[in-house]
Design a protein around this motif. Sequence first.
Motif, PDB file in Angstrom:
ATOM      1  N   ILE A   1      39.436  41.813  41.804  1.00 56.56           N
ATOM      2  CA  ILE A   1      40.132  40.650  41.264  1.00 56.56           C
ATOM      3  C   ILE A   1      40.655  40.943  39.862  1.00 56.56           C
ATOM      4  O   ILE A   1      40.182  41.853  39.173  1.00 56.56           O
TER       5      ILE A   1
ATOM      6  N   ASP B   1      37.935  32.792  40.014  1.00 60.27           N
ATOM      7  CA  ASP B   1      38.758  33.710  40.796  1.00 60.27           C
ATOM      8  C   ASP B   1      37.918  34.388  41.883  1.00 60.27           C
ATOM      9  O   ASP B   1      38.360  34.536  43.031  1.00 60.27           O
TER      10      ASP B   1
ATOM     11  N   TRP C   1      38.526  34.263  46.103  1.00 60.71           N
ATOM     12  CA  TRP C   1      38.636  35.448  46.950  1.00 60.71           C
ATOM     13  C   TRP C   1      37.462  35.567  47.917  1.00 60.71           C
ATOM     14  O   TRP C   1      37.638  35.958  49.069  1.00 60.71           O
TER      15      TRP C   1
END
Length: 200
Positions: free
Chosen positions: A138, A178, A182
């Motif tokens: 990420i 984040d 994901w």
Amino acid sequence: MLKIGIIMSTTRDSRFAEKPAKWILDKANKHDSIEADLIDLRDFDLPFFNEKATNLWAPSEDARAVQWQQKLAKYDGFIFVTAEYNHSIPAVLKNALDQAYLEWVRKPAAFVGYGGVGASRAVEHLRGIVAELQMAPIRETVHIGGGEFMKVSPMGDNQEMSAIDKIIGPKADDLLDDLVWWADALKAAREKSSPKYKAA
């Protein structure tokens, strides 16, 4: 809840890793969607990689490698807390990455780096390695470098992580948000994936 493993990258007696690792662990476990564990490479007596092949192609024979793989298999994503050794990652971390394959595939990887330049070069190397393991690195990353590192390092003022939390804390929050996005997306996709990429 998403299971996230926070991996400490070093095993040296004088390592700094516990401080940032416990800091990000605390933040992760305060997140509404995360249940996080600390994974200490000291707890796994991994040999240098000596298998016939990665476990994508052949089951690992060394019981220590199998134990490591079984530990990793239960997680939905990982945060690597890494130092920088000579512009790259610690050898013990590289070996630990090599000792598994199926257990990394299609899971997100996030990074917390520390050192003079926030382990920025090590993190960039690590991104390439995890991509080859079919992980999703990420974008959001925490780099603890420069003056912030010297405030909390034993080589500097040796203060608690709270001394720099106002500076790096917002980036950690972005990283965790984040990572959750994901991890959610990839977990759903893995559940529909072929058995070839499912860890035992």
